[in-house]
Design a protein around this motif. Structure first.
Motif, PDB file in Angstrom:
ATOM      1  N   GLY B 157     -14.419  36.089  17.910  1.00  0.00           N
ATOM      2  CA  GLY B 157     -13.767  34.959  18.697  1.00  0.00           C
ATOM      3  C   GLY B 157     -13.092  34.162  17.948  1.00  0.00           C
ATOM      4  O   GLY B 157     -12.271  33.144  18.350  1.00  0.00           O
ATOM      5  N   LYS B 187     -22.952  31.444  19.318  1.00  0.00           N
ATOM      6  CA  LYS B 187     -23.049  30.411  20.312  1.00  0.00           C
ATOM      7  C   LYS B 187     -22.717  30.471  21.534  1.00  0.00           C
ATOM      8  O   LYS B 187     -22.945  29.663  22.382  1.00  0.00           O
ATOM      9  CB  LYS B 187     -22.028  29.272  19.517  1.00  0.00           C
ATOM     10  CG  LYS B 187     -22.622  28.973  18.333  1.00  0.00           C
ATOM     11  CD  LYS B 187     -21.717  27.607  17.493  1.00  0.00           C
ATOM     12  CE  LYS B 187     -22.129  27.490  16.291  1.00  0.00           C
ATOM     13  NZ  LYS B 187     -21.077  26.621  15.379  1.00  0.00           N
ATOM     14  N   GLN B 188     -21.913  31.614  21.821  1.00  0.00           N
ATOM     15  CA  GLN B 188     -21.269  31.564  23.177  1.00  0.00           C
ATOM     16  C   GLN B 188     -22.031  32.959  23.778  1.00  0.00           C
ATOM     17  O   GLN B 188     -22.436  33.968  23.208  1.00  0.00           O
ATOM     18  CB  GLN B 188     -19.789  31.997  23.078  1.00  0.00           C
ATOM     19  CG  GLN B 188     -19.236  31.052  22.185  1.00  0.00           C
ATOM     20  CD  GLN B 188     -19.037  29.379  22.671  1.00  0.00           C
ATOM     21  OE1 GLN B 188     -19.383  29.317  24.033  1.00  0.00           O
ATOM     22  NE2 GLN B 188     -18.739  28.588  21.761  1.00  0.00           N
ATOM     23  N   ASP B 189     -21.728  33.056  25.215  1.00  0.00           N
ATOM     24  CA  ASP B 189     -22.145  34.265  25.826  1.00  0.00           C
ATOM     25  C   ASP B 189     -20.843  35.173  26.025  1.00  0.00           C
ATOM     26  O   ASP B 189     -19.913  34.989  25.512  1.00  0.00           O
ATOM     27  CB  ASP B 189     -22.577  33.836  27.288  1.00  0.00           C
ATOM     28  CG  ASP B 189     -21.773  33.127  28.166  1.00  0.00           C
ATOM     29  OD1 ASP B 189     -20.622  32.904  27.742  1.00  0.00           O
ATOM     30  OD2 ASP B 189     -21.962  32.622  29.106  1.00  0.00           O
ATOM     31  N   GLU B 190     -21.442  36.282  26.886  1.00  0.00           N
ATOM     32  CA  GLU B 190     -20.140  37.258  26.932  1.00  0.00           C
ATOM     33  C   GLU B 190     -19.113  37.115  27.686  1.00  0.00           C
ATOM     34  O   GLU B 190     -17.949  37.203  27.215  1.00  0.00           O
ATOM     35  CB  GLU B 190     -21.109  38.634  27.905  1.00  0.00           C
ATOM     36  CG  GLU B 190     -21.918  39.408  26.874  1.00  0.00           C
ATOM     37  CD  GLU B 190     -22.458  40.457  27.627  1.00  0.00           C
ATOM     38  OE1 GLU B 190     -23.543  41.058  27.441  1.00  0.00           O
ATOM     39  OE2 GLU B 190     -21.730  40.983  28.432  1.00  0.00           O
ATOM     40  N   ALA B 191     -19.380  36.309  28.611  1.00  0.00           N
ATOM     41  CA  ALA B 191     -18.110  35.795  29.444  1.00  0.00           C
ATOM     42  C   ALA B 191     -17.167  34.968  28.905  1.00  0.00           C
ATOM     43  O   ALA B 191     -15.897  35.021  28.883  1.00  0.00           O
ATOM     44  CB  ALA B 191     -18.762  35.000  30.679  1.00  0.00           C
ATOM     45  N   TYR B 192     -17.573  34.151  27.788  1.00  0.00           N
ATOM     46  CA  TYR B 192     -16.567  33.266  27.020  1.00  0.00           C
ATOM     47  C   TYR B 192     -15.587  34.261  26.078  1.00  0.00           C
ATOM     48  O   TYR B 192     -14.377  34.135  26.116  1.00  0.00           O
ATOM     49  CB  TYR B 192     -17.307  32.623  25.900  1.00  0.00           C
ATOM     50  CG  TYR B 192     -16.621  32.068  24.675  1.00  0.00           C
ATOM     51  CD1 TYR B 192     -16.066  30.797  24.936  1.00  0.00           C
ATOM     52  CD2 TYR B 192     -16.595  32.519  23.590  1.00  0.00           C
ATOM     53  CE1 TYR B 192     -15.003  30.248  24.020  1.00  0.00           C
ATOM     54  CE2 TYR B 192     -15.861  32.099  22.404  1.00  0.00           C
ATOM     55  CZ  TYR B 192     -15.081  30.824  22.762  1.00  0.00           C
ATOM     56  OH  TYR B 192     -14.162  30.139  21.819  1.00  0.00           O
ATOM     57  N   TYR B 193     -16.271  35.630  25.375  1.00  0.00           N
ATOM     58  CA  TYR B 193     -15.530  36.379  24.904  1.00  0.00           C
ATOM     59  C   TYR B 193     -14.521  37.044  25.593  1.00  0.00           C
ATOM     60  O   TYR B 193     -13.163  37.259  25.419  1.00  0.00           O
ATOM     61  CB  TYR B 193     -16.309  37.445  23.902  1.00  0.00           C
ATOM     62  CG  TYR B 193     -16.952  36.716  22.884  1.00  0.00           C
ATOM     63  CD1 TYR B 193     -16.441  36.287  21.766  1.00  0.00           C
ATOM     64  CD2 TYR B 193     -18.333  36.348  23.116  1.00  0.00           C
ATOM     65  CE1 TYR B 193     -17.120  35.714  20.691  1.00  0.00           C
ATOM     66  CE2 TYR B 193     -19.306  35.810  22.195  1.00  0.00           C
ATOM     67  CZ  TYR B 193     -18.424  35.127  20.985  1.00  0.00           C
ATOM     68  OH  TYR B 193     -19.116  34.570  19.991  1.00  0.00           O
ATOM     69  N   ASP B 195     -13.327  35.903  28.443  1.00  0.00           N
ATOM     70  CA  ASP B 195     -12.222  35.098  28.848  1.00  0.00           C
ATOM     71  C   ASP B 195     -11.112  34.665  27.732  1.00  0.00           C
ATOM     72  O   ASP B 195     -10.028  34.591  27.938  1.00  0.00           O
ATOM     73  CB  ASP B 195     -12.629  33.590  29.154  1.00  0.00           C
ATOM     74  CG  ASP B 195     -13.222  33.593  30.569  1.00  0.00           C
ATOM     75  OD1 ASP B 195     -13.149  34.426  31.222  1.00  0.00           O
ATOM     76  OD2 ASP B 195     -14.039  32.513  31.005  1.00  0.00           O
ATOM     77  N   LEU B 196     -11.620  34.699  26.528  1.00  0.00           N
ATOM     78  CA  LEU B 196     -10.780  34.546  25.283  1.00  0.00           C
ATOM     79  C   LEU B 196      -9.764  35.584  25.278  1.00  0.00           C
ATOM     80  O   LEU B 196      -8.731  35.372  25.359  1.00  0.00           O
ATOM     81  CB  LEU B 196     -11.775  34.467  24.171  1.00  0.00           C
ATOM     82  CG  LEU B 196     -10.920  34.197  23.048  1.00  0.00           C
ATOM     83  CD1 LEU B 196     -10.542  32.618  22.926  1.00  0.00           C
ATOM     84  CD2 LEU B 196     -11.735  34.421  21.776  1.00  0.00           C
ATOM     85  N   LYS B 199      -7.096  35.137  28.067  1.00  0.00           N
ATOM     86  CA  LYS B 199      -6.146  33.909  27.808  1.00  0.00           C
ATOM     87  C   LYS B 199      -5.211  34.378  26.766  1.00  0.00           C
ATOM     88  O   LYS B 199      -4.077  33.995  26.630  1.00  0.00           O
ATOM     89  CB  LYS B 199      -6.912  32.688  26.978  1.00  0.00           C
ATOM     90  CG  LYS B 199      -7.414  31.912  27.986  1.00  0.00           C
ATOM     91  CD  LYS B 199      -8.158  30.808  27.487  1.00  0.00           C
ATOM     92  CE  LYS B 199      -9.272  30.224  28.343  1.00  0.00           C
ATOM     93  NZ  LYS B 199     -10.407  29.237  27.528  1.00  0.00           N
TER      94      LYS B 199
END
Lengths: 575, 275
Positions: B157, B187-193, B195-196, B199
């Protein structure tokens, strides 16, 4: 935490990003102080070790001392520091010219150690070039640590140099002038203030650690109008000696490089030779400040013939030291040879015209030093300010200017490149800011290439090409092979007129029959200078750039001129 | 595509392995390998903010009379036109300046320490500095020639990891091999990555080229390393953190390179990759 971070960012932006002068002044003073400390460390350690070895100089075996020193020095540089040879100043100029002043961190200490070993053991060299190398590297690495850009880094390299010279001679103006005149080669307002402050910082460090120092003490000189004419003669003589010194240094170095001897054998031969000369003529040994002091104060006891011999002996000893494996600079040897030349000239003047009311021998030693420094480095201002500052004698300023300007002009006439610049000029690497060569070297061929070109197949029939021509404004069409996409040649509109005017040919001719395969091409590996030379020789305005047999784009003189102007404006503006 | 890879040729059996690896890499992604046969035991590389002197161990100068012939034979074996690099500029007579205008550079894990060159060991200080300052990716080869058949991107990430992902996509496009993405959930979940990458506009190419995206819990770091196929090219970003964090917490890249024997393609903080 984020508040502190934001406060720091705001402060940094307000103080430094709006105007980087404050940043350069602060970083420059740090560079000046650090390089000043390095210079003082070398000077004090040299004084101690020379004093330590002094009692042993009377023994027959003392000639091996410079050999041992040169051996250790070259071993250290080759095997431990793995520096790559050279006494430093050309490397600094090269880095400033070509790589925005990037210097290795190891250079901040390696030359100090190697020159300590060489000079401390009696080798004929000076500690100034090593401290310049060290100071420049300190400045460069401070810039690297702060993440500064090329222009700021070059200024800090100048600051390090100025601090080092100012510290070792306790001469801030000479340090500043040397950094600008010799190392940077440009008098820009944005550089001068940080460099001046760094020079003062370096001198203050030196003054704080070695108080009450004037390197060469003397009584006031009585220099009058009668000395102007002899000064002219001395200037001519020092110019001749400067050229002889420069040529001997270079030739001796070349002989050493050509020999098949290993580095350690060369160092032993060079060091022993210096040791043997030094047994009969101790004036050639080490940096020679004591001899200079006695010449300036008029207590030098050698007769005219021996002074004459000493000039050549010192030149040869320095060449053997630096060319054959020792480490050090030519600044101090220049001062010794110059003062010997001045003394010799004075003695001859007295013999030829006994009633001539000229100044003392010491004053002529001073003038000789200026002549040699200006002649060898072709840096007249450095010569004048250095001698004035290290002797504290302003009474000789007029003849100093005369000797310095005539000596540098004459030596430039005989030998157009100074000792520091000669090698770089021969390699085509002497690139001063604002010069044609520098601007061309700073332009990257990749940013000059125009890539928006329609490529055509070698099997395209001419009629189809004519159709393409109607909707295109290209004057050149690169022709490529269908299968491999390799570049085969180029179609130039001017060269196909006869086919274009004969519609009967449209379906009979293929592009591979009419393309020009002999057009010179450039590659990404070519320097811009090489590309321009090729264009001039072949009377071309544009040239295809081909890499690995693939067409990359076209490079044109119009595009080069556009970017050349932009770069010129950037390099010559005061910001 | 006209990419060039610089390979510092070592005329030894170990050097042959790494050179074959470079040739294979170039052949697979349609790049051009350029071999530099060193004539002295050191050279300089000037990057935008650092001058890195590379002190080669003495094995690089072994049998200099046969080096070019050996390199040419290997070029022929892989049916690639031989290309050699000759330095134009010299900082000192024995210190050539090696151009940094390449698209890739091949390095073993260490260039100046003979003792650790065969084993995995740690990345040597010079190689580390090259990675930190280079504007191009560094190919760190496996100790023996090992053709790779897939691409594995370690995506955490960060900005460097995004570069690594772009590079992985680029290599997948030019080689035609499958791309797998591995993410350690720290620190983050799957959705975060997910989304990244949306973006960053990478969702579409990732959807097209990537066959799998594996997520692992923080404690399963070693499992993740074991799950990477042995014949996969690992693409990862390095030194995304500051020096303090690297010293205190260690670098993930260092951990990975000392554990897996795969070929690594590393993007440093100054490396910029465009799709």
């Amino acid at each position: 935490m984020s508040k502190i971070k934001n406060f720091y960012k705001n402060l940094y932006r307000r103080l430094f990003q709006m105007d980087d002068r404050l940043l350069l002044i602060i970083a420059g003073s740090i560079a000046g102080i650090c390089s000043g400390l390095a210079a003082v460390a070398l000077r004090l350690s040299l004084e101690s070790v020379l004093e330590l070895f002094h009692p042993f100089r009377q023994y027959w075996w003392a000639f091996i001392l410079p050999a041992v020193g040169a051996l250790l020095s070259s071993f250290y540089l080759e095997k431990i520091a793995r520096e790559g040879a050279g006494h430093g100043v050309p490397e600094v100029i090269y880095s400033v010219s070509r790589y925005g002043g990037l210097l290795r961190f190891r250079s901040s200490y390696s030359r100090l150690i190697s020159s300590f070993l060489t000079i401390g053991s009696g080798g004929s060299a000076g500690p100034e070039a090593p401290v310049v190398m060290s100071g420049s590297s300190i400045g460069s690495n401070i810039a690297k640590f702060l993440g500064l850009n090329d222009r700021q880094r070059i200024t800090l390299v100048g600051c390090g140099t100025a601090g080092a010279i100012a510290s070792i001679f306790n001469a801030p103006i000479a340090g500043m002038v040397f950094a600008i005149e010799v190392i940077l080669g440009e008098w820009k307002f944005v550089n001068i203030i940080p460099i001046a402050i760094a020079a003062v910082a370096g001198a203050q460090v030196s003054h704080a650690l070695i108080p009450d120092q004037v390197i060469f003490n003397h009584l006031p000189f009585q220099v009058g109008g009668a000395d102007i004419l002899p000064s002219l003669g001395l200037a001519v003589v020092t110019a001749m000696v400067s050229v002889l010194f420069t040529k001997t240094l270079r030739q001796t170095g070349k002989i050493a490089k050509k020999s098949s001897l290993p580095f350690w054998a060369r160092a032993i031969i060079g060091g022993s030779t210096v040791g043997i000369i030094g047994m009969f003529m101790p004036v050639v040994l080490a940096e020679g400040y004591h001899s200079i002091q006695s010449m300036i104060s008029g207590t030098f006891s050698m007769g005219m013939f021996f002074v004459f011999l000493a000039v050549f002996a010192k030149i040869f000893a320095t060449a053997m030291t630096l060319g054959w494996g020792g480490s050090g600079g030519i600044f101090a040897p220049c001062l010794v040879i110059g003062s010997l030349t001045g003394v010799l000239f004075h003695k001859m003047l007295i013999v030829l015209v006994p009633s001539f009311g000229c100044a003392s021998e010491g004053a002529y030693a001073l003038l000789g030093m200026t002549g040699l420094v200006s002649g060898v480095m072709q840096a007249p201002l450095t010569g004048i300010f250095l001698i004035v500052e290290i002797t504290g004698g302003y009474e000789t300023i007029l003849p100093l200017i005369v000797v310095s300007s005539i000596s540098s002009t004459m030596s430039h006439y005989i030998e157009p490149a100074s000792f520091y610049f000669k090698e770089l000029i021969e390699r085509g690497q002497f690139l001063r800011p604002g010069t044609d060569a520098r601007i061309l070297s700073d332009l990257n061929i990749r940013e000059l290439i125009e890539t928006e070109f329609v490529k055509v197949s070698e099997n395209m029939v001419f009629r189809k090409f004519i159709e393409l021509l109607k909707i295109s404004n290209q004057n050149f069409f690169p022709v490529i092979e269908d299968e491999t996409q390799e570049y085969k040649g180029v179609i130039q509109i001017s060269a196909i007129r006869k086919f274009a005017l004969d519609p009967g040919m449209y379906d009979m001719v293929f592009l591979n029959q009419i393309m020009d395969t002999k057009v010179m091409t450039a590659s990404l590996e070519n320097d811009l200078q090489e590309v321009l030379d090729m264009m001039d020789i072949n009377h071309m305005d544009s040239m295809p750039v081909v890499e690995n047999r693939r067409f990359i784009g076209m490079i044109s003189k119009t595009r080069i001129l556009d970017l050349y102007r932009r770069e010129l404006i950037m390099q010559t503006s005061d910001q | 595509m006209n990419y060039k890879l610089l390979h510092i040729f070592r005329n030894t059996p170990f050097g042959r392995e790494t050179f074959l690896q470079s040739l294979y890499f170039c052949k697979t992604i349609n790049a051009f390998p350029v071999a530099y046969i060193p004539k002295s035991d050191k050279f300089l590389m000037y990057f935008s903010n650092d001058a890195v002197q590379v002190d080669l161990d003495h094995s690089y100068l072994t049998s200099s009379d046969t080096a070019k012939g050996h390199a040419e034979d290997l070029f022929k074996e892989m049916q690639i036109k031989p290309m050699f690099y000759e330095p134009k500029n010299f900082t000192a007579s024995t210190l050539p300046d090696i151009s940094t205008n390449f698209d890739y550079l091949c390095c073993p894990r260490s260039v100046s320490d003979l003792s650790s060159k065969i084993g995995l060991g740690h990345i040597g200080p010079k190689v580390r500095r090259i990675i930190k300052h280079s504007t191009f990716p560094i190919l760190i080869t496996s100790p023996v020639f090992k053709p790779w058949k897939s691409i594995s991107v370690f995506f955490g990430g960060s900005k460097n990891a995004l570069n690594a992902l772009k590079l992985g996509l680029k290599i997948a496009m030019s080689s035609g091999f499958a791309l797998k993405i591995y993410t350690l959930l720290e620190k983050q979940d799957e959705a975060y990555y997910k989304d990244l990458i949306k973006k960053e506009g990478l969702a579409e190419p990732v959807g097209q080229l990537s066959s799998h995206w594996h997520f692992y819990e923080k404690k399963d770091f070693n499992t993740m390393l074991y799950d990477v196929p042995h014949d996969s090219l690992i693409v990862l970003g390095a030194y995304g953190h500051g020096i303090i964090k690297d010293i205190l917490l260690g670098s993930k890249m260092e951990q990975i390179q000392s554990t897996v024997t795969n070929n690594l393609l590393i993007t440093g903080p100054y490396c910029s990759v465009e799709l």
